[in-house]
Design a protein around this motif. Structure first.
Motif, mmCIF file in Angstrom:
data_model
loop_
_atom_site.group_PDB
_atom_site.id
_atom_site.type_symbol
_atom_site.label_atom_id
_atom_site.label_comp_id
_atom_site.label_asym_id
_atom_site.label_seq_id
_atom_site.Cartn_x
_atom_site.Cartn_y
_atom_site.Cartn_z
ATOM 1 N N SER A 34 -13.131 8.501 12.011
ATOM 2 C CA SER A 34 -12.809 8.177 10.999
ATOM 3 C C SER A 34 -12.658 6.451 10.636
ATOM 4 N N LYS A 35 -12.892 6.464 9.641
ATOM 5 C CA LYS A 35 -13.105 5.220 8.422
ATOM 6 C C LYS A 35 -11.805 5.301 7.273
ATOM 7 N N SER A 36 -11.497 6.412 7.594
ATOM 8 C CA SER A 36 -9.369 6.696 6.458
ATOM 9 C C SER A 36 -8.361 6.177 7.401
ATOM 10 N N HIS A 37 -8.465 5.004 6.718
ATOM 11 C CA HIS A 37 -7.009 4.801 8.620
ATOM 12 C C HIS A 37 -6.078 4.651 7.185
ATOM 13 N N ARG A 38 -5.551 3.102 6.524
ATOM 14 C CA ARG A 38 -4.856 2.750 5.881
ATOM 15 C C ARG A 38 -4.889 3.440 4.292
ATOM 16 N N GLN A 39 -5.930 4.293 4.379
ATOM 17 C CA GLN A 39 -6.365 4.655 2.671
ATOM 18 C C GLN A 39 -5.655 5.259 1.526
ATOM 19 N N LEU A 40 -5.666 5.293 0.189
ATOM 20 C CA LEU A 40 -4.184 6.326 -0.062
ATOM 21 C C LEU A 40 -5.680 7.854 -0.214
ATOM 22 N N GLY A 41 -6.883 7.623 -0.321
ATOM 23 C CA GLY A 41 -7.093 9.408 -0.268
ATOM 24 C C GLY A 41 -7.413 9.520 -1.300
ATOM 25 N N SER A 42 -7.146 11.249 -1.796
ATOM 26 C CA SER A 42 -7.506 11.597 -2.845
ATOM 27 C C SER A 42 -7.035 11.453 -3.813
ATOM 28 N N ARG B 199 -1.214 7.831 7.676
ATOM 29 C CA ARG B 199 -2.189 7.109 8.227
ATOM 30 C C ARG B 199 -3.613 8.330 8.232
ATOM 31 N N GLY C 249 0.686 -1.237 -0.028
ATOM 32 C CA GLY C 249 -0.201 0.314 -0.137
ATOM 33 C C GLY C 249 0.602 1.387 -0.064
#
Length: 279
Positions: free
Chosen positions: A200-208, A193, A184
């Motif tokens: 928050s539901k965006s822990h290790r996601q890439l984002g925009s 992170r 990732g």
């Protein structure tokens, strides 16, 4: 009819119009050159002056090198007691000149070197035939070192490490990095992170990864998850700390690419003005 008499017969208006068209053409050409990028202008200037000497190729090595096997890392204590992290590189049977290429035969000067002896059945018949031309033992790895001059090299010549490098020399080391598979953005590109609490539901996601309507696409080269490692890389200007002839190993300061057992390529470091021409 002479040129002067021919120009005299041309009406004055036509002569003025031709001069004006010449001036406008020169102005357009100058404005076109001004709009060209700097790289295009430099290429045009190089093509315009063929007498300028060609630049040194980027693949030109500073000198002949050798291949070795990465054995691992250790701590080395020098004569003053300083602690130096080093990587130990061992040399199996090999580093033999298998072919000498010249401008007359191949269009460039290079020396092909073979490393690591193997059984005959491990090689294909074309590979065995290529080595048997010079009476060389079966070797697993063949690599070329492009040089400015190949004088003094001949097939079946054995390269000795202590004759090519001395303690304190700077070398460039190339190898294949450790493959880590699909990773990732955090591990691959050192992204941060997101929050782990407060809903928050965006822990290790890439984002925009880009805007919506404009530009309406993702730019090429965007840092995203993907395969990490397993690529060829070169670490430049590493110092040779110790050459042990009894153990047939070389200790190089710092970490080298790859895991223990990987093939390593060691060449003299490229230093402009010292062993590489400035132009």
């Amino acid at each position: 009819m002479s040129v002067s008499s021919l120009s005299a017969t041309i009406p004055t208006a036509n002569r003025f119009s031709s001069a004006a068209s010449t001036a406008s053409t020169a102005a357009l050409s100058s404005s076109f050159l001004l709009r060209l990028p700097i790289k295009r202008l430099s290429a045009l200037s190089l093509n315009a002056s063929p007498s300028k000497p060609p630049l040194i190729s980027a693949s030109m090595e500073a000198g002949i090198g050798v291949m070795g096997t990465k054995l691992g890392m250790m701590t080395y204590f020098d004569s003053t007691g300083a602690v130096i992290p080093v990587t130990v590189v061992g040399f199996r049977e090999g580093n033999i000149v298998t072919q000498v290429k010249t401008q007359a035969t191949d269009g460039y000067d290079a020396v092909q070197v073979g490393y690591r002896r193997v059984r005959d059945r491990k090689l294909t018949k074309p590979e065995i035939g290529h080595l048997e031309k010079s009476g060389i033992i079966p070797l697993r790895h063949l690599q070329e070192f492009r040089l400015q001059s190949v004088d003094g090299f001949e097939p079946n010549q054995r390269l000795v490490v202590e004759e090519l490098f001395k303690e304190g020399d700077l070398v460039d080391v190339a190898g294949t990095t450790i493959g880590k598979g699909f990773q990732g953005g955090i591990k691959r590109h050192n992204f941060k992170r997101g929050q782990m609490t407060h809903g928050s539901k965006s822990h290790r996601q890439l984002g925009s990864i880009g805007a919506g309507t404009t530009p309406g696409r993702v730019y090429p080269g965007k840092k995203m998850p993907g395969r990490m490692g397993g690529t060829k890389t070169k670490i430049r200007k590493l110092k040779v700390i110790k050459i042990d002839n009894d153990l047939n190993v070389v200790m190089i300061k710092g970490a080298l690419p790859g895991k223990p057992g990987n093939l390593i390529r060691i060449t003299p470091a490229k230093i402009v003005g010292k062993n590489i021409p400035k132009s």
